[in-house]
Design a protein around this motif. Structure first.
Motif, PDB file in Angstrom:
ATOM      1  N   THR A  26       1.454   6.989  -9.693  1.00 13.87           N
ATOM      2  CA  THR A  26       0.840   6.868  -8.363  1.00 13.87           C
ATOM      3  C   THR A  26       0.870   5.427  -7.870  1.00 13.87           C
ATOM      4  O   THR A  26      -0.150   4.873  -7.470  1.00 13.87           O
ATOM      5  N   HIS A  27       2.010   4.847  -7.882  1.00 12.12           N
ATOM      6  CA  HIS A  27       2.231   3.460  -7.473  1.00 12.12           C
ATOM      7  C   HIS A  27       1.859   3.207  -6.013  1.00 12.12           C
ATOM      8  O   HIS A  27       2.077   4.057  -5.156  1.00 12.12           O
TER       9      HIS A  27
ATOM     10  N   PRO B 199      13.382   9.048  -1.633  1.00 13.61           N
ATOM     11  CA  PRO B 199      14.710   9.208  -2.242  1.00 13.61           C
ATOM     12  C   PRO B 199      14.844   8.471  -3.584  1.00 13.61           C
ATOM     13  O   PRO B 199      15.566   8.915  -4.477  1.00 13.61           O
ATOM     14  N   MET B 200      14.137   7.360  -3.739  1.00 15.10           N
ATOM     15  CA  MET B 200      14.164   6.633  -5.010  1.00 15.10           C
ATOM     16  C   MET B 200      13.396   7.419  -6.062  1.00 15.10           C
ATOM     17  O   MET B 200      13.828   7.533  -7.215  1.00 15.10           O
ATOM     18  N   LYS B 201      12.273   7.975  -5.675  1.00 19.38           N
ATOM     19  CA  LYS B 201      11.483   8.814  -6.580  1.00 19.38           C
ATOM     20  C   LYS B 201      12.327   9.986  -7.073  1.00 19.38           C
ATOM     21  O   LYS B 201      12.336  10.297  -8.269  1.00 19.38           O
ATOM     22  N   ALA B 202      13.056  10.609  -6.182  1.00 16.32           N
ATOM     23  CA  ALA B 202      13.917  11.738  -6.547  1.00 16.32           C
ATOM     24  C   ALA B 202      14.997  11.307  -7.538  1.00 16.32           C
ATOM     25  O   ALA B 202      15.307  12.039  -8.486  1.00 16.32           O
ATOM     26  N   ALA B 203      15.565  10.129  -7.347  1.00 20.42           N
ATOM     27  CA  ALA B 203      16.590   9.625  -8.273  1.00 20.42           C
ATOM     28  C   ALA B 203      16.008   9.422  -9.668  1.00 20.42           C
ATOM     29  O   ALA B 203      16.660   9.751 -10.674  1.00 20.42           O
ATOM     30  N   LEU B 204      14.791   8.911  -9.745  1.00 21.17           N
ATOM     31  CA  LEU B 204      14.140   8.738 -11.049  1.00 21.17           C
ATOM     32  C   LEU B 204      13.845  10.088 -11.693  1.00 21.17           C
ATOM     33  O   LEU B 204      14.051  10.273 -12.898  1.00 21.17           O
ATOM     34  N   GLU B 205      13.368  11.022 -10.902  1.00 24.89           N
ATOM     35  CA  GLU B 205      13.067  12.354 -11.429  1.00 24.89           C
ATOM     36  C   GLU B 205      14.320  13.038 -11.950  1.00 24.89           C
ATOM     37  O   GLU B 205      14.272  13.726 -12.972  1.00 24.89           O
ATOM     38  N   ARG B 206      15.456  12.829 -11.300  1.00 24.82           N
ATOM     39  CA  ARG B 206      16.716  13.399 -11.801  1.00 24.82           C
ATOM     40  C   ARG B 206      17.099  12.804 -13.151  1.00 24.82           C
ATOM     41  O   ARG B 206      17.785  13.438 -13.946  1.00 24.82           O
ATOM     42  N   ARG B 207      16.643  11.594 -13.424  1.00 26.09           N
ATOM     43  CA  ARG B 207      16.896  10.936 -14.715  1.00 26.09           C
ATOM     44  C   ARG B 207      15.844  11.305 -15.755  1.00 26.09           C
ATOM     45  O   ARG B 207      15.906  10.841 -16.891  1.00 26.09           O
ATOM     46  N   GLY B 208      14.821  12.059 -15.353  1.00 22.85           N
ATOM     47  CA  GLY B 208      13.754  12.437 -16.275  1.00 22.85           C
ATOM     48  C   GLY B 208      12.724  11.345 -16.489  1.00 22.85           C
ATOM     49  O   GLY B 208      11.977  11.377 -17.471  1.00 22.85           O
TER      50      GLY B 208
ATOM     51  N   GLY C  63       0.793  -1.233   0.000  1.00 23.94           N
ATOM     52  CA  GLY C  63       0.000   0.000   0.000  1.00 23.94           C
ATOM     53  C   GLY C  63       0.816   1.269   0.000  1.00 23.94           C
ATOM     54  O   GLY C  63       0.276   2.358  -0.222  1.00 23.94           O
ATOM     55  N   ASN C  64       2.124   1.169   0.230  1.00 22.01           N
ATOM     56  CA  ASN C  64       2.965   2.362   0.285  1.00 22.01           C
ATOM     57  C   ASN C  64       3.396   2.820  -1.109  1.00 22.01           C
ATOM     58  O   ASN C  64       3.535   2.024  -2.025  1.00 22.01           O
ATOM     59  N   ALA C  65       3.649   4.104  -1.217  1.00 23.78           N
ATOM     60  CA  ALA C  65       4.126   4.709  -2.457  1.00 23.78           C
ATOM     61  C   ALA C  65       5.625   4.448  -2.623  1.00 23.78           C
ATOM     62  O   ALA C  65       6.290   3.941  -1.707  1.00 23.78           O
ATOM     63  N   ILE C  66       6.149   4.820  -3.769  1.00 21.17           N
ATOM     64  CA  ILE C  66       7.583   4.728  -4.009  1.00 21.17           C
ATOM     65  C   ILE C  66       8.321   5.520  -2.926  1.00 21.17           C
ATOM     66  O   ILE C  66       7.866   6.586  -2.498  1.00 21.17           O
TER      67      ILE C  66
END
Length: 151
Positions: free
Chosen positions: A68-69, A54-63, A48-51
């Motif tokens: 809404t996982h 810090p992992m979400k931020a790493a993906l966003e830095r990669r574009g 039930g938890n979201a990403i």
């Protein structure tokens, strides 16, 4: 239709990152209608938890677009529902086989099998705190997986 399920321990770092990275690769090639891509956990700890932020931020830095996982647990029926079930490390593989049963159709693989480093595993960044390195490693595996799928 190719159906791919990425699996890790909690489904809040590695497997969901692989899901989003692979989906982005497929979308950029205009092939979204040819794939079903999802992710799951071997454990129940994060259901039930979201990403993980810090992992979400790493993906966003990669574009890489992040949706809404919500974490879910792998279930036995996933074996029949997917063409490939992709794990990240030895612990994932152990529990995947325990949950899914015998891999009679050879659907269960490590993500890095599809990279130039097939013997590597993807360490859990929850513990290593190396989120950007993890995202880069996952991207390498996803590039190779897509190339293999299209071959």
């Amino acid at each position: 239709m190719m159906k791919v399920l990425f699996v890790c321990h909690g489904n809040i770092c590695r497997s969901v990152s692989a899901q989003y990275i692979f989906q982005d690769l497929v979308n950029r090639r205009g092939m979204a209608s040819e794939f079903v891509i999802d992710s799951a956990a071997t454990s129940t700890e994060e259901i039930g938890n979201a990403i993980y932020p810090p992992m979400k931020a790493a993906l966003e830095r990669r574009g890489v677009p992040v949706g809404t996982h919500r974490a879910r647990q792998l279930k036995r029926s996933d074996y029949e529902a997917y063409n490939l079930l992709i794990g990240m490390d030895e612990e994932n593989m152990f529990y995947m086989k325990r949950i899914l049963g015998e891999d009679t159709e050879e659907k269960i693989h490590y993500l890095m099998e599809y990279s130039g480093h097939p013997d590597e595993i993807i360490d859990d960044p929850w513990y290593t705190r190396k989120f950007d390195a993890c995202a880069a490693q996952i991207a390498e595996g996803c590039d190779g997986l897509l190339a293999k799928t299209l071959a």
